[in-house]
Design a protein around this motif. Structure first.
Motif, PDB file in Angstrom:
ATOM      1  N   SER A  70       0.840  -1.188   0.000  1.00  0.00           N
ATOM      2  CA  SER A  70       0.000   0.000   0.000  1.00  0.00           C
ATOM      3  C   SER A  70       0.877   1.240   0.000  1.00  0.00           C
ATOM      4  O   SER A  70       1.948   1.243   0.596  1.00  0.00           O
ATOM      5  CB  SER A  70      -0.884   0.022   1.256  1.00  0.00           C
ATOM      6  N   PRO A  71       0.384   2.301  -0.628  1.00  0.00           N
ATOM      7  CA  PRO A  71       1.030   3.592  -0.392  1.00  0.00           C
ATOM      8  C   PRO A  71       0.644   4.046   1.013  1.00  0.00           C
ATOM      9  O   PRO A  71      -0.320   3.544   1.591  1.00  0.00           O
ATOM     10  CB  PRO A  71       0.406   4.499  -1.452  1.00  0.00           C
ATOM     11  N   THR A  72       1.389   4.971   1.544  1.00  0.00           N
ATOM     12  CA  THR A  72       1.067   5.530   2.855  1.00  0.00           C
ATOM     13  C   THR A  72       0.098   6.701   2.653  1.00  0.00           C
ATOM     14  O   THR A  72       0.412   7.648   1.939  1.00  0.00           O
ATOM     15  CB  THR A  72       2.339   6.020   3.570  1.00  0.00           C
ATOM     16  N   PHE A  73      -1.090   6.587   3.244  1.00  0.00           N
ATOM     17  CA  PHE A  73      -2.103   7.636   3.207  1.00  0.00           C
ATOM     18  C   PHE A  73      -2.446   8.030   4.623  1.00  0.00           C
ATOM     19  O   PHE A  73      -2.862   7.180   5.416  1.00  0.00           O
ATOM     20  CB  PHE A  73      -3.388   7.147   2.522  1.00  0.00           C
ATOM     21  N   LYS A  74      -2.289   9.308   4.958  1.00  0.00           N
ATOM     22  CA  LYS A  74      -2.638   9.787   6.300  1.00  0.00           C
ATOM     23  C   LYS A  74      -1.994   8.916   7.374  1.00  0.00           C
ATOM     24  O   LYS A  74      -2.626   8.542   8.355  1.00  0.00           O
ATOM     25  CB  LYS A  74      -4.153   9.836   6.493  1.00  0.00           C
ATOM     26  N   ALA A  75      -0.762   8.529   7.139  1.00  0.00           N
ATOM     27  CA  ALA A  75       0.059   7.742   8.068  1.00  0.00           C
ATOM     28  C   ALA A  75      -0.400   6.296   8.226  1.00  0.00           C
ATOM     29  O   ALA A  75       0.005   5.612   9.159  1.00  0.00           O
ATOM     30  CB  ALA A  75       0.144   8.415   9.431  1.00  0.00           C
ATOM     31  N   THR A  76      -1.225   5.786   7.307  1.00  0.00           N
ATOM     32  CA  THR A  76      -1.651   4.392   7.382  1.00  0.00           C
ATOM     33  C   THR A  76      -1.805   3.829   5.970  1.00  0.00           C
ATOM     34  O   THR A  76      -1.472   4.488   4.991  1.00  0.00           O
ATOM     35  CB  THR A  76      -2.956   4.252   8.209  1.00  0.00           C
ATOM     36  N   TYR A  77      -2.305   2.599   5.860  1.00  0.00           N
ATOM     37  CA  TYR A  77      -2.505   1.992   4.554  1.00  0.00           C
ATOM     38  C   TYR A  77      -3.792   2.539   3.926  1.00  0.00           C
ATOM     39  O   TYR A  77      -4.619   3.157   4.577  1.00  0.00           O
ATOM     40  CB  TYR A  77      -2.514   0.460   4.638  1.00  0.00           C
ATOM     41  N   SER A  78      -3.970   2.284   2.651  1.00  0.00           N
ATOM     42  CA  SER A  78      -5.059   2.894   1.891  1.00  0.00           C
ATOM     43  C   SER A  78      -6.427   2.307   2.219  1.00  0.00           C
ATOM     44  O   SER A  78      -6.556   1.157   2.639  1.00  0.00           O
ATOM     45  CB  SER A  78      -4.797   2.734   0.388  1.00  0.00           C
ATOM     46  N   GLY A  79      -7.453   3.108   1.967  1.00  0.00           N
ATOM     47  CA  GLY A  79      -8.826   2.661   2.168  1.00  0.00           C
ATOM     48  C   GLY A  79      -9.207   1.537   1.228  1.00  0.00           C
ATOM     49  O   GLY A  79      -9.948   0.624   1.604  1.00  0.00           O
ATOM     50  N   VAL A  80      -8.707   1.558   0.001  1.00  0.00           N
ATOM     51  CA  VAL A  80      -9.046   0.496  -0.945  1.00  0.00           C
ATOM     52  C   VAL A  80      -8.447  -0.840  -0.479  1.00  0.00           C
ATOM     53  O   VAL A  80      -9.078  -1.892  -0.631  1.00  0.00           O
ATOM     54  CB  VAL A  80      -8.642   0.881  -2.396  1.00  0.00           C
ATOM     55  N   LEU A  81      -7.269  -0.809   0.132  1.00  0.00           N
ATOM     56  CA  LEU A  81      -6.711  -2.045   0.691  1.00  0.00           C
ATOM     57  C   LEU A  81      -7.556  -2.512   1.876  1.00  0.00           C
ATOM     58  O   LEU A  81      -7.833  -3.696   2.023  1.00  0.00           O
ATOM     59  CB  LEU A  81      -5.256  -1.858   1.113  1.00  0.00           C
ATOM     60  N   LYS A  82      -8.007  -1.570   2.705  1.00  0.00           N
ATOM     61  CA  LYS A  82      -8.873  -1.910   3.839  1.00  0.00           C
ATOM     62  C   LYS A  82     -10.149  -2.605   3.358  1.00  0.00           C
ATOM     63  O   LYS A  82     -10.578  -3.613   3.926  1.00  0.00           O
ATOM     64  CB  LYS A  82      -9.221  -0.640   4.630  1.00  0.00           C
TER      65      LYS A  82
END
Length: 162
Positions: A70-82
């Motif tokens: 995942s890319p780092t988004f807002k210091a966490t993994y992406s919503g699409v991965l979630k």
């Protein structure tokens, strides 16, 4: 060894997908058997029962090694991965799968994100995560030196799990 790359980037064909594919090849010496570019699964990720999403889940569950990136988004993994990871049952959805968390980011501020954020969710889903997660700079991930120390430390550990 059946190897699958899962990339949770909101852009199809992303550098996250390429970096995960490169890492898989560096670990096993051959391209991954399967690539799951999560964003291409589309709106089926928003619910349960979509055939394409179910097929991707089955592919991951049938793998011996999965690179989850995942890319780092807002210091966490992406919503699409979630959304994709939500498709797996808690506790045993990834049972029997060895997973390697990989994240790309703009700088060192989030270098612990794979270890602190992505690894625990993979373990919660039942995956075996025997190595530290890998964080790569999004601008230099192609440089072999960017992952050389990690590979030196962990490649044989992963290979020995065959």
């Amino acid at each position: 060894m059946t190897v699958t790359v899962v990339a949770g980037n909101p852009k199809p064909g992303s550098r996250t997908l390429a970096a995960a594919g490169q890492l898989a090849e560096q670990i096993i010496g051959a391209p991954a058997d399967h690539l799951v570019d999560v964003v291409t699964l589309g709106p089926g990720l928003l619910g349960w029962g979509d055939e394409g999403v179910a097929a991707a889940v089955k592919t991951v569950q049938g793998s011996e090694l999965v690179i989850v990136a995942s890319p780092t988004f807002k210091a966490t993994y992406s919503g699409v991965l979630k959304l994709f990871l939500d498709q797996f049952a808690t506790g045993d959805g990834l049972a029997g799968v060895v997973a390697v968390p990989l994240m790309l980011g703009a700088g060192p501020a989030h270098a612990l994100a794979p270890e602190l954020l992505l690894k625990p969710v993979l373990v919660e889903l039942g995956a075996t995560v025997p190595v530290q997660g890998l964080y790569l700079n999004q601008e230099s991930w192609q440089d072999p030196e960017s992952s050389a120390a990690w590979l030196e430390k962990w490649r044989l550990v992963i290979q020995s799990l065959r």
